[in-house]
Scaffold this motif. Structure first.
Motif, PDB file in Angstrom:
ATOM      1  N   LEU A  93      -4.019  -9.705  12.623  1.00 50.78           N
ATOM      2  CA  LEU A  93      -4.927  -8.880  12.672  1.00 50.78           C
ATOM      3  C   LEU A  93      -3.513  -7.676  11.862  1.00 50.78           C
ATOM      4  CD1 LEU A  93      -5.350  -9.053  16.585  1.00 50.78           C
ATOM      5  CD2 LEU A  93      -7.282  -9.231  14.389  1.00 50.78           C
ATOM      6  N   GLN A  94      -2.984  -6.851  11.430  1.00 49.83           N
ATOM      7  CA  GLN A  94      -1.659  -6.424  10.651  1.00 49.83           C
ATOM      8  C   GLN A  94      -2.130  -6.338   9.558  1.00 49.83           C
ATOM      9  OE1 GLN A  94       0.746  -3.306  13.571  1.00 49.83           O
ATOM     10  NE2 GLN A  94       1.422  -4.507  13.072  1.00 49.83           N
ATOM     11  N   GLY A  95      -2.746  -7.839   9.027  1.00 47.13           N
ATOM     12  CA  GLY A  95      -2.486  -7.926   7.459  1.00 47.13           C
ATOM     13  C   GLY A  95      -1.569  -9.286   6.890  1.00 47.13           C
ATOM     14  N   ASP A  96      -0.973 -10.009   7.436  1.00 49.12           N
ATOM     15  CA  ASP A  96       0.384 -10.787   7.664  1.00 49.12           C
ATOM     16  C   ASP A  96      -0.909 -11.920   6.838  1.00 49.12           C
ATOM     17  OD1 ASP A  96       1.508 -12.952   7.473  1.00 49.12           O
ATOM     18  OD2 ASP A  96       3.116 -12.588   9.388  1.00 49.12           O
ATOM     19  N   PRO A  97      -0.294 -12.116   5.855  1.00 45.05           N
ATOM     20  CA  PRO A  97      -1.117 -13.357   4.487  1.00 45.05           C
ATOM     21  C   PRO A  97      -0.848 -14.511   5.556  1.00 45.05           C
ATOM     22  CG  PRO A  97       0.594 -13.067   3.932  1.00 45.05           C
ATOM     23  CD  PRO A  97       0.570 -11.771   4.732  1.00 45.05           C
ATOM     24  N   ARG A  98       0.607 -15.110   6.759  1.00 43.43           N
ATOM     25  CA  ARG A  98       0.142 -16.326   7.082  1.00 43.43           C
ATOM     26  C   ARG A  98      -0.989 -16.621   7.858  1.00 43.43           C
ATOM     27  NH1 ARG A  98       6.488 -15.256   8.551  1.00 43.43           N
ATOM     28  NH2 ARG A  98       5.433 -12.959   8.888  1.00 43.43           N
ATOM     29  N   GLY A  99      -0.674 -17.479   7.963  1.00 44.69           N
ATOM     30  CA  GLY A  99      -1.875 -18.339   9.398  1.00 44.69           C
ATOM     31  C   GLY A  99      -1.505 -18.809  10.769  1.00 44.69           C
ATOM     32  N   CYS A 151      -7.794  -2.301  21.375  1.00 42.93           N
ATOM     33  CA  CYS A 151      -6.951  -2.663  20.465  1.00 42.93           C
ATOM     34  C   CYS A 151      -6.290  -1.534  20.370  1.00 42.93           C
ATOM     35  CB  CYS A 151      -7.751  -3.703  19.256  1.00 42.93           C
ATOM     36  SG  CYS A 151      -6.630  -4.065  17.540  1.00 42.93           S
ATOM     37  N   HIS A 152      -4.764  -2.185  19.904  1.00 41.85           N
ATOM     38  CA  HIS A 152      -3.978  -0.156  19.789  1.00 41.85           C
ATOM     39  C   HIS A 152      -3.306  -1.338  18.251  1.00 41.85           C
ATOM     40  CE1 HIS A 152      -4.144   0.826  23.839  1.00 41.85           C
ATOM     41  NE2 HIS A 152      -4.413  -0.651  24.716  1.00 41.85           N
ATOM     42  N   ILE A 153      -3.544  -2.326  17.403  1.00 39.96           N
ATOM     43  CA  ILE A 153      -3.130  -2.253  16.712  1.00 39.96           C
ATOM     44  C   ILE A 153      -3.443  -1.837  15.179  1.00 39.96           C
ATOM     45  CG2 ILE A 153      -2.955  -4.513  15.026  1.00 39.96           C
ATOM     46  CD1 ILE A 153      -2.372  -5.638  18.276  1.00 39.96           C
ATOM     47  N   ASP A 154      -3.406  -1.596  14.299  1.00 41.31           N
ATOM     48  CA  ASP A 154      -4.171  -1.624  13.036  1.00 41.31           C
ATOM     49  C   ASP A 154      -4.356  -2.683  12.498  1.00 41.31           C
ATOM     50  OD1 ASP A 154      -4.890  -0.699  10.568  1.00 41.31           O
ATOM     51  OD2 ASP A 154      -3.242   0.218   9.271  1.00 41.31           O
ATOM     52  N   SER A 155      -6.216  -2.988  12.473  1.00 44.63           N
ATOM     53  CA  SER A 155      -6.757  -4.313  12.775  1.00 44.63           C
ATOM     54  C   SER A 155      -7.779  -3.889  10.823  1.00 44.63           C
ATOM     55  CB  SER A 155      -7.002  -5.134  13.637  1.00 44.63           C
ATOM     56  OG  SER A 155      -8.414  -3.768  13.837  1.00 44.63           O
TER      57      SER A 155
END
Length: 488
Positions: A93-99, A151-155
């Motif tokens: 959700l923070q942008g990590d490209p790994r699925g 949601c507390h995340i930078d999504s």
């Protein structure tokens, strides 16, 4: 699979000295129509991190206001690696490209279904926090409750594959709440989106007033030399917080000021297995430096010790590269300590308009800012004092209580007119005009305005207007009725 958290009892009247009588009475006015409303909060852990800290303070105060509120945590067992999977979702959700693998998604759904089986259907509102309990309404049935995803995340830029897999779960919610307008992801399948920043509890053990001699005594006792300059970072052990970048900046500072010390004070949480990996990386970095300290909540450094660190530090560093909000910035400013922090997430909201400290974008900038503050203590104190005022106005728990009471009241059709005492520092909800960056309720009379795509937007501060200028598009993703700060 769902465990209740015992939070004790608190009295809202205790906050009168912090926020004034009008705010406290305004909260009681907001809560009156909600007396007896059944509200459930669900998250992943009872300790470690900002969500647990907020709920620990918020739930007993909502009960004091007459609502019937419970807090439960999911307890899936770790034999199938559920929290490792949800940490991967968090990172995505923070942008990590790994699925995630198909097997991970199967475990996520099956474990969530087992948790959902323990959820009884007698609540008016259910608020679930972050991705760990996101699947509950789809898997247990919505019943008669109103469901809210907090949601507390930078999504703002999520991994698109992961986001597409989560969207069917999210479609079951009546509302979604984000920390900043820019955090709303693309193609969000929820018709109602609210922007409500978090807040700190000024009376919690972590933030309550303690005098300088007590703070000094606590740090002396755990081995910190309180007679020498001290830099502190307080956070989870998380790569997004960039603790290795903090260490690199400290080493630059130490070349100029050899007596400086660094304390990395971290918390371990049940839902964050990556924390131990980051802890081990930091441990390797500090083996040859007697002036670098590594403390955790599992080695006896708890809320009072954190309070002492943040009060006694010469500079608090929060060099995040991605951040939800970064409550530790408000915590340090509340205690009158200047902050050097990464330009990420909600941090610029707390260090806006030239108060509180300095925003940085690199290790070198971080070191330079620290050196400036250490070299001019009077200017550093002035910066911090301005930050304390800002936190008092915007980021204390009673403001958050007011925002959430208004949201719950609107969902249940029991919302009174907003008390005047909350008008200056409350989020705009239910389609009210609001600052599209921070969510604060705003009026057409604000001097900060911008035109974009034929519409006029109003802002609460120069800082929010500046963030909008840098990239307007992410702030427009919320449904139109709630996204803009004013009319054309």
């Amino acid at each position: 699979m769902l465990q209740g958290v015992d939070v004790g009892r608190q009295n809202l009247d205790s906050y009168r000295a912090c926020v004034g009588d009008e705010v406290v009475e305004g909260l009681r006015t907001l809560a009156a129509p909600l007396r007896g409303a059944r509200v459930l909060h669900v998250n992943a852990t009872p300790y470690g991190g900002g969500v647990a800290e907020i709920l620990r303070s918020e739930v007993p105060l909502l009960r004091d206001l007459g609502l019937s509120v419970e807090w439960k945590t999911i307890s899936p067992g770790e034999e199938n690696g559920f929290f490792k999977i949800t940490k991967a979702i968090h990172n995505a959700l923070q942008g990590d490209p790994r699925g995630l693998r198909d097997e991970d998604w199967r475990i996520y759904r099956e474990t969530s279904a087992r948790v959902a089986a323990f959820l009884r259907d007698d609540y008016d509102v259910v608020i679930v926090h972050d991705p760990q309990p996101l699947a509950l309404p789809l898997l247990c049935g919505r019943g008669d409750a109103h469901w809210v995803w907090r949601c507390h995340i930078d999504s703002s830029a999520p991994n698109s594959t992961v986001w597409d897999r989560l969207s069917p779960y999210l479609a079951e919610f009546d509302a979604a709440v984000f920390t900043l307008g820019a955090f709303v992801p693309p193609r969000i399948p929820v018709g109602r989106v609210e922007i409500i920043p978090p807040a700190i509890d000024p009376l919690s053990p972590k933030n309550m007033p303690i005098d300088a001699s007590l703070a000094k005594g606590v740090l002396d006792w755990i081995g910190v030399d309180t007679g020498r300059p001290l830099l502190v970072q307080v956070s989870r052990f998380d790569r997004w917080k960039d603790p290795l970048g903090v260490i690199a900046a400290y080493r630059i500072v130490k070349r100029e000021i050899p007596e400086v010390q660094l304390a990395l004070v971290g918390s371990m949480a049940l839902d964050d297995p990556e924390g131990w990996e980051v802890y081990r990386e930091i441990s390797v970095s500090d083996t040859d430096d007697p002036d670098m300290f590594l403390f955790t909540n599992l080695t006896g450094v708890g809320n009072i010790e954190v309070n002492a660190f943040q009060r006694h530090a010469d500079v608090v560093i929060q060099k995040s590269v991605r951040e939800g909000f970064g409550l530790v910035v408000s915590e340090a400013l509340w205690k009158g300590t200047p902050v050097v922090a990464g330009r990420a997430g909600g941090i610029p909201l707390q260090l806006g308009d030239g108060v509180g400290g300095e925003l940085v974008d690199s290790v070198e900038q971080c070191a330079d800012a620290v050196l400036r503050l250490l070299g001019d203590p009077a200017a550093a104190r002035t910066l911090a004092a301005g930050g304390t005022v800002l936190v008092r106005e915007r980021f204390l728990l009673p403001r958050l209580l007011g925002d959430e009471l208004r949201l719950v009241g609107d969902l249940l059709g029991r919302r009174p007119a907003a008390p005047a005492a909350l008008a200056g520092a409350a989020s705009g909800t239910a389609g009210e005009p609001r600052d599209p960056v921070c969510g604060m309720r705003i009026t057409d009379g604000s001097p900060y305005r911008r035109s974009h795509r034929g519409r006029t937007f109003f802002f609460c501060s120069r800082s929010c207007a500046g963030q909008f200028d840098a990239d307007p598009e992410p702030f427009l993703r919320a449904p139109a009725a709630a996204a803009a700060g004013g009319g054309a």
